[in-house]
Design an enzyme around this catalytic site. Structure first.
Site, short mmCIF file in Angstrom:
data_model
loop_
_atom_site.label_atom_id
_atom_site.label_comp_id
_atom_site.label_asym_id
_atom_site.label_seq_id
_atom_site.Cartn_x
_atom_site.Cartn_y
_atom_site.Cartn_z
N GLU A 50 25.72 14.01 -29.75
CA GLU A 50 25.03 13.11 -28.71
C GLU A 50 26.48 12.47 -28.04
OE1 GLU A 50 21.07 11.14 -30.49
OE2 GLU A 50 23.08 10.06 -30.23
N CYS A 80 30.89 9.76 -22.02
CA CYS A 80 31.22 8.99 -24.09
C CYS A 80 31.30 10.58 -24.90
CB CYS A 80 30.42 7.84 -24.11
SG CYS A 80 30.74 7.10 -25.61
N CYS A 83 26.15 1.62 -27.16
CA CYS A 83 27.86 1.31 -28.03
C CYS A 83 26.23 0.91 -29.88
CB CYS A 83 27.93 0.09 -28.26
SG CYS A 83 29.19 0.01 -26.74
#
Length: 351
Positions: free
Chosen positions: A100, A113, A338
């Site tokens: 991912e 990210c 997160c």
């Protein structure tokens, strides 16, 4: 993995190769050395998807390359869009699994990210990726592909290695990927556009600090050894005080930035006594602290704190000389925030 991607990956991907490696490919194929630089330009500036698109390489040489090599770009196989504009992509990997990647637009900035492993060995109590277990390192191609094949790649301003996996646990690959991102022949980014996170892995962190100029983010989450060890097994192998002692040998007073990530857990690490311990621990170190809200994961008996508590901590630490911010929580509705990344379900769906 789609059938056409399987066929392409039977050939050796050029994506993820450095200029020296591309020159070696050219040499082995009996081509001029400058063909390596041509391939680099087509890959990292033009983002081609097929060798036949490299039109300033002769037709005969393109055919020769096409026999053994492919570009190697693989588009995401799925995406989820958050109400806040965050997009989570699912990319296939060299080892037949999935990883991912999270795209976070924010005004004139856009951060990606990226992941460096499928799953993670660190097994931090509060992290969904750790619950997945470790399923393999990503290749350089896998890491660069998350940027290369991203639909919004031309909008990116920053990349953070804060997705799945511990970057220091796949260090050679991460260093080559950041080299490609910063090298003049490739993306030519400033290393200040890249942040690499770590829990602190013995010997590896020092090597990264010596060989890279990218920003560094340390996953801290507790201001003492005992509490941190209860949350993060890696603390037993490289205690946070050893990490900080190492960091004190480097210059973070100028352009390179050092930050510490601190998830605030209700009733666990959120007292003013903990805040004072944190001040003492980081005293004299040029750094910042990013406070992070805890996002609940199944089977873990931890809880977050109120917004008032987050603000209290931020204001207290900042007023005592430790610059502190509260990280905006993005993509929580699509499990992109997160600590929530996991491809365990993707693996099940693919089998």
């Amino acid at each position: 993995m789609p059938e056409n991607n399987r066929e392409k990956m039977a050939k050796t991907p050029l994506l993820g190769m450095t200029l020296d490696q591309l020159r070696q490919v050219a040499k082995e194929q009996g081509m001029p050395a400058y063909t390596g630089a041509q391939m680099a330009k087509w890959l990292y500036e033009s983002h081609v998807t097929d060798i036949q698109q490299m039109t300033n390489i002769s037709k005969a040489n393109r055919a020769k390359l096409d026999e053994r090599y492919c570009v190697g770009a693989m588009p995401p196989v799925d995406c989820q869009r958050s109400v806040d504009g965050t997009v989570k992509y699912l990319f296939p990997t060299d080892n037949g699994r999935f990883v991912e990647t999270v795209y976070i637009p924010d005004g004139d900035r856009a951060t990606l990210c990226v992941s460096c492993q499928v799953g993670c060995k660190m097994n931090c109590l509060f992290c969904q990726t750790g619950k997945q277990g470790f399923e393999g390192n990503l290749s350089v191609r896998d890491i660069i592909n998350q940027i290369y094949a991203l639909p919004e790649h031309d909008t990116l301003t920053n990349v953070v290695f804060m997705g799945q996996g511990e970057p220091m646990d796949n260090l050679d690959t991460v260093l080559q990927a950041t080299n490609i991102l910063t090298a003049p022949y490739a993306y030519a980014w400033s290393p200040r556009r890249i942040t690499v996170s770590s829990v602190g892995v013995k010997n590896k962190l020092k090597r990264f600090l010596d060989e890279s100029e990218c920003h560094v983010a340390i996953s801290l989450h507790a201001p003492n050894h005992e509490l941190r060890a209860s949350l993060m097994p890696a603390e037993k192998g490289m205690p946070i005080l050893d990490v900080i002692e190492l960091l004190r040998n480097y210059d973070f007073a100028h352009q390179r930035r050092l930050s510490f990530e601190y998830i605030v857990f209700g009733g666990l690490n959120d007292s003013m006594a903990h805040a004072r311990q944190l001040l003492k621990m980081l005293r004299g170190l040029e750094c910042r602290v990013n406070l992070i809200r805890f996002h609940q994961i199944p089977g873990v008996d931890l809880r977050g704190v109120s917004e008032e508590k987050m603000l209290e901590w931020r204001d207290f630490l900042t007023s005592h000389g430790l610059f502190t911010t509260i990280r905006a929580s993005r993509g929580q509705d699509i499990f992109a925030a997160c600590g929530l990344l996991s491809t365990a379900k993707s693996k099940e769906d693919a089998t």
